[in-house]
Design a protein around this motif. Structure first.
Motif, PDB file in Angstrom:
ATOM      1  N   GLY A  98       0.782  -1.225   0.000  1.00 40.58           N
ATOM      2  CA  GLY A  98       0.000   0.000   0.000  1.00 40.58           C
ATOM      3  C   GLY A  98       0.814   1.275   0.000  1.00 40.58           C
ATOM      4  N   LYS A  99       2.115   1.171  -0.223  1.00 43.13           N
ATOM      5  CA  LYS A  99       2.968   2.359  -0.176  1.00 43.13           C
ATOM      6  C   LYS A  99       3.176   3.000  -1.544  1.00 43.13           C
ATOM      7  CE  LYS A  99       5.569   0.816   3.905  1.00 43.13           C
ATOM      8  NZ  LYS A  99       6.914   0.492   4.440  1.00 43.13           N
ATOM      9  N   ARG A 100       2.886   2.254  -2.616  1.00 43.01           N
ATOM     10  CA  ARG A 100       3.095   2.760  -3.959  1.00 43.01           C
ATOM     11  C   ARG A 100       1.861   2.563  -4.821  1.00 43.01           C
ATOM     12  NH1 ARG A 100       7.115  -0.571  -6.741  1.00 43.01           N
ATOM     13  NH2 ARG A 100       6.525  -2.155  -5.202  1.00 43.01           N
ATOM     14  N   LEU A 101       1.740   3.428  -5.822  1.00 33.39           N
ATOM     15  CA  LEU A 101       0.779   3.238  -6.894  1.00 33.39           C
ATOM     16  C   LEU A 101       1.549   3.084  -8.200  1.00 33.39           C
ATOM     17  CD1 LEU A 101      -1.951   5.870  -6.014  1.00 33.39           C
ATOM     18  CD2 LEU A 101      -2.359   3.419  -6.296  1.00 33.39           C
ATOM     19  N   VAL A 102       1.003   2.290  -9.113  1.00 37.33           N
ATOM     20  CA  VAL A 102       1.590   2.116 -10.438  1.00 37.33           C
ATOM     21  C   VAL A 102       0.507   2.445 -11.458  1.00 37.33           C
ATOM     22  CG1 VAL A 102       2.760   0.558 -12.022  1.00 37.33           C
ATOM     23  CG2 VAL A 102       3.069   0.284  -9.555  1.00 37.33           C
ATOM     24  N   SER A 103       0.856   3.229 -12.470  1.00 34.71           N
ATOM     25  CA  SER A 103      -0.109   3.626 -13.492  1.00 34.71           C
ATOM     26  C   SER A 103       0.479   3.420 -14.878  1.00 34.71           C
ATOM     27  CB  SER A 103      -0.508   5.096 -13.312  1.00 34.71           C
ATOM     28  OG  SER A 103       0.632   5.942 -13.328  1.00 34.71           O
ATOM     29  N   SER A 104      -0.397   3.182 -15.854  1.00 31.87           N
ATOM     30  CA  SER A 104       0.037   3.072 -17.256  1.00 31.87           C
ATOM     31  C   SER A 104      -0.812   3.997 -18.105  1.00 31.87           C
ATOM     32  CB  SER A 104      -0.063   1.630 -17.758  1.00 31.87           C
ATOM     33  OG  SER A 104      -1.413   1.259 -17.958  1.00 31.87           O
ATOM     34  N   SER A 105      -0.281   4.330 -19.291  1.00 29.18           N
ATOM     35  CA  SER A 105      -0.892   5.407 -20.064  1.00 29.18           C
ATOM     36  C   SER A 105      -0.692   5.198 -21.552  1.00 29.18           C
ATOM     37  CB  SER A 105      -0.259   6.736 -19.622  1.00 29.18           C
ATOM     38  OG  SER A 105      -0.513   7.782 -20.527  1.00 29.18           O
ATOM     39  N   VAL A 106      -1.454   5.986 -22.314  1.00 34.57           N
ATOM     40  CA  VAL A 106      -1.250   6.001 -23.761  1.00 34.57           C
ATOM     41  C   VAL A 106       0.047   6.706 -24.126  1.00 34.57           C
ATOM     42  CG1 VAL A 106      -3.725   5.946 -24.215  1.00 34.57           C
ATOM     43  CG2 VAL A 106      -2.555   8.146 -24.100  1.00 34.57           C
ATOM     44  N   ASP A 107       0.689   7.361 -23.141  1.00 26.38           N
ATOM     45  CA  ASP A 107       1.973   8.012 -23.434  1.00 26.38           C
ATOM     46  C   ASP A 107       3.136   7.021 -23.499  1.00 26.38           C
ATOM     47  OD1 ASP A 107       2.665   7.432 -20.783  1.00 26.38           O
ATOM     48  OD2 ASP A 107       2.542   9.508 -20.099  1.00 26.38           O
ATOM     49  N   GLY A 108       2.850   5.726 -23.282  1.00 25.88           N
ATOM     50  CA  GLY A 108       3.879   4.702 -23.405  1.00 25.88           C
ATOM     51  C   GLY A 108       4.777   4.572 -22.199  1.00 25.88           C
ATOM     52  N   THR A 109       4.334   5.088 -21.055  1.00 29.75           N
ATOM     53  CA  THR A 109       5.121   4.943 -19.829  1.00 29.75           C
ATOM     54  C   THR A 109       4.319   4.232 -18.753  1.00 29.75           C
ATOM     55  OG1 THR A 109       4.441   7.058 -18.804  1.00 29.75           O
ATOM     56  CG2 THR A 109       6.334   7.107 -20.318  1.00 29.75           C
ATOM     57  N   LYS A 117       5.003  10.411   0.326  1.00 27.59           N
ATOM     58  CA  LYS A 117       5.729  11.619  -0.070  1.00 27.59           C
ATOM     59  C   LYS A 117       5.017  12.400  -1.177  1.00 27.59           C
ATOM     60  CE  LYS A 117      10.269   9.727   1.152  1.00 27.59           C
ATOM     61  NZ  LYS A 117      11.616   9.353   0.634  1.00 27.59           N
ATOM     62  N   GLY A 118       4.099  11.730  -1.885  1.00 33.64           N
ATOM     63  CA  GLY A 118       3.370  12.406  -2.949  1.00 33.64           C
ATOM     64  C   GLY A 118       4.206  12.735  -4.164  1.00 33.64           C
ATOM     65  N   ILE A 119       5.179  11.855  -4.472  1.00 29.89           N
ATOM     66  CA  ILE A 119       6.089  12.120  -5.581  1.00 29.89           C
ATOM     67  C   ILE A 119       6.154  10.918  -6.522  1.00 29.89           C
ATOM     68  CG2 ILE A 119       7.520  13.725  -4.261  1.00 29.89           C
ATOM     69  CD1 ILE A 119       9.574  11.420  -3.950  1.00 29.89           C
ATOM     70  N   GLN A 120       6.654  11.184  -7.717  1.00 30.26           N
ATOM     71  CA  GLN A 120       6.920  10.097  -8.663  1.00 30.26           C
ATOM     72  C   GLN A 120       8.245   9.444  -8.304  1.00 30.26           C
ATOM     73  OE1 GLN A 120       6.277  10.545 -13.072  1.00 30.26           O
ATOM     74  NE2 GLN A 120       8.479  10.189 -13.169  1.00 30.26           N
ATOM     75  N   LEU A 121       8.221   8.123  -8.188  1.00 30.13           N
ATOM     76  CA  LEU A 121       9.431   7.374  -7.867  1.00 30.13           C
ATOM     77  C   LEU A 121      10.197   6.975  -9.130  1.00 30.13           C
ATOM     78  CD1 LEU A 121       8.132   4.970  -5.081  1.00 30.13           C
ATOM     79  CD2 LEU A 121       9.734   6.870  -4.785  1.00 30.13           C
ATOM     80  N   HIS A 122       9.462   6.427 -10.105  1.00 34.99           N
ATOM     81  CA  HIS A 122      10.106   5.925 -11.315  1.00 34.99           C
ATOM     82  C   HIS A 122       9.195   6.155 -12.513  1.00 34.99           C
ATOM     83  CE1 HIS A 122      13.009   3.887  -8.749  1.00 34.99           C
ATOM     84  NE2 HIS A 122      11.997   3.311  -8.093  1.00 34.99           N
ATOM     85  N   CYS A 123       9.816   6.346 -13.668  1.00 31.84           N
ATOM     86  CA  CYS A 123       9.102   6.417 -14.939  1.00 31.84           C
ATOM     87  C   CYS A 123       9.749   5.411 -15.885  1.00 31.84           C
ATOM     88  CB  CYS A 123       9.143   7.825 -15.522  1.00 31.84           C
ATOM     89  SG  CYS A 123       8.379   7.961 -17.161  1.00 31.84           S
TER      90      CYS A 123
END
Length: 519
Positions: A98-109, A117-123
């Motif tokens: 429950g500490k991270r979220l993972v998302s996918s997109s049409v932007d290919g990432t 922390k409310g930040i992006q960890l990795h792209c």
């Protein structure tokens, strides 16, 4: 109780709550089993494609087409908003802790977000290829399916690809207990894969997907079955031990996807694949159809299985590797041709032969994403893409005349000819764009929801547009003004055609009705 399409739903881990994501820009939390509405999650600026509970059931994450990931508490208060994706976000999951979220997109990432922390960890960049679906195993490896038909395994920032399908993967589902991954694709197959402790992927078996299956929705059922969404009244069950689909008791829906006026009669077709002529069943094509194309004395239909049909005979005259979305009639050296647009971005051109057959002339890769509409005048073919791009091709030699990227702010849905030399396009950005004399004119539409379709009168002077919200808006081309606005149905308007006998438009709806529309 959503005001628009429901795109996704998910249970809480304890099964006591259900969250639904809708195109009315909200997600909603419901008590189970009463289905009493508990909370509405607001603040999204576009359709919500997915909503999922945190592992502890204490919060909900959403992803929307406004390109933001949000986290809400169960009272509806937005706790975090994550920005970074440059394209629509279409899939979302929580890490098991429950500490991270993972998302996918049409932007290919594929992106990872730190909740606290409310930040992006990795792209993670998947070569810029649209990625519709993601899963995560117990070791924290991210599994993704992309529009090139690849399965990507992301392990601590390292990507490894496996060629899995001949068309885009629309859904993957993972069973941790059996280390089994299921992938469903627009190549109309379902494949099962074993994922080893080291993360290698090995194919176990593959089966064709029945025509009624909608390969964008699936879930595991126990340890030996998978359920999949359908174009009908309920889901289908696949028993992989017996390699058997159970589609019994599934009735086809009555929604209309396309309507056209052809040789004095109105024709309509939808998810069932049955073509209706003036309200009576005329031809049974056997699978979902997305469009009808009147071409002189011939009528064609194409759809989800990539098959192009001659409606009169019911025969398949061409098969493509991905769904067929739209088509247009045009002429080269006075000879009739049709251009058909595919989900994978190809414009497929056929000449119509005197013996009623068709001949494949050329397959042109115009876009990397779906062609949503094609229109033609005496000189050019005009097409619009889900990526928001548009293009003109010369009719005489099919050469590319012009291509504009990001012509719309959001997904372009349809187009038509206007006047003698112009074209019009509509999109999710709720605007009408006129393309004439090398320039662009933008007219905000009165629709409250995404504009799905557009049609012009034969003289190109009157336009009619229809929305997913069931509204119809008329536009006068000479004066460039909106003229009429009505809502004949609460269901969406899927398709519009012109009836020259009655001098009116006709609009097909997802409720199965055809509505006459004055202009």
């Amino acid at each position: 109780m959503h005001d628009h399409l429901v795109n996704h739903c998910a249970f809480s881990a304890d099964g006591k709550l259900l969250v639904s994501a809708g195109s009315d820009y909200t997600a909603r939390i419901w008590e189970v089993p009463s289905l009493r509405l508990m909370t509405v999650l607001t603040g999204h600026a576009d359709d919500v494609d997915m909503a999922v509970f945190a592992p502890d059931n204490g919060s909900v994450a959403t992803c929307a087409l406004d390109r933001a990931v949000r986290v809400f508490d169960l009272s509806g208060r937005c706790l975090k908003t994550f920005w970074g994706h440059t394209g629509n976000i279409i899939s979302l999951l929580w890490s098991r802790d429950g500490k991270r979220l993972v998302s996918s997109s049409v932007d290919g990432t594929v992106r990872e977000w730190d909740i606290e922390k409310g930040i992006q960890l990795h792209c993670h960049n998947l070569d810029g290829v649209r990625t519709d679906t993601i899963e995560m195993d117990a070791q924290g490896r991210i599994i993704a399916g992309d529009d090139l038909g690849r399965i990507a395994i992301i392990t601590e920032g390292t990507l490894c690809y496996y060629s899995a399908h001949q068309a885009g993967i629309k859904k993957i589902v993972y069973c941790e207990q059996r280390r089994l991954l299921a992938s469903l694709s627009y190549d109309r197959t379902l494949a099962l894969w074993h994922i080893s402790e080291a993360g290698t992927v090995t194919e176990q078996q593959r089966t064709d997907i029945p025509a009624i299956i909608w390969p964008r929705a699936a879930a595991m059922l126990g340890n030996d079955k998978l359920v999949a969404g359908t174009f009908g009244t309920t889901y289908a069950v696949y028993d992989w031990c017996q390699n058997l689909w159970n589609t019994d008791e599934i009735e086809a829906g009555n929604g209309i996807n396309a309507v056209v006026f052809h040789q004095g009669s109105s024709y309509a077709v939808g998810d069932s694949g049955t073509v209706f002529k003036d309200g009576t069943a005329f031809s049974r094509l056997g699978s979902l159809c997305n469009f009808l194309l009147s071409a002189g004395d011939r009528l064609y239909a194409g759809g989800q299985l990539g098959q192009l049909f001659d409606v009169d005979s019911g025969k398949i005259v061409y098969e493509h590797h991905s769904p067929l979305n739209c088509g247009a009639l045009f002429y080269r050296a006075a000879h009739p041709h049709i251009a058909v647009g595919s989900y994978t971005g190809e414009m497929i051109v056929f000449s119509l032969q005197p013996d009623q057959s068709i001949k494949l002339e050329q397959e042109i890769k115009v876009y990397e994403n779906a062609i949503k509409g094609i229109a033609a005048n005496q000189d050019q073919l005009f097409s619009v893409c889900a990526s928001t791009d548009i293009a003109w091709h010369n009719c005489d030699d099919l050469s590319l005349a012009l291509k504009i990227t990001q012509a719309h702010e959001k997904i372009a849905n349809a187009c038509c000819k206007v006047g003698d030399t112009g074209f019009a396009s509509v999109a999710r950005d709720r605007s009408l764009r006129i393309w004439v004399d090398g320039g662009q004119e933008v007219y905000p539409a009165p629709h409250l929801n995404s504009i799905k379709c557009i049609c012009a009168s034969p003289d190109g002077q009157s336009l009619m547009t229809g929305s997913y919200g069931g509204t119809l808006a008329g536009f006068d081309f000479p004066t460039r003004t909106w003229t009429t606005f009505e809502r004949p149905t609460t269901a969406g308007i899927s398709s519009i055609s012109y009836d020259p006998v009655q001098s009116r438009f006709i609009a097909g709806s997802y409720d199965g009705e055809i509505y006459p529309v004055a202009h």
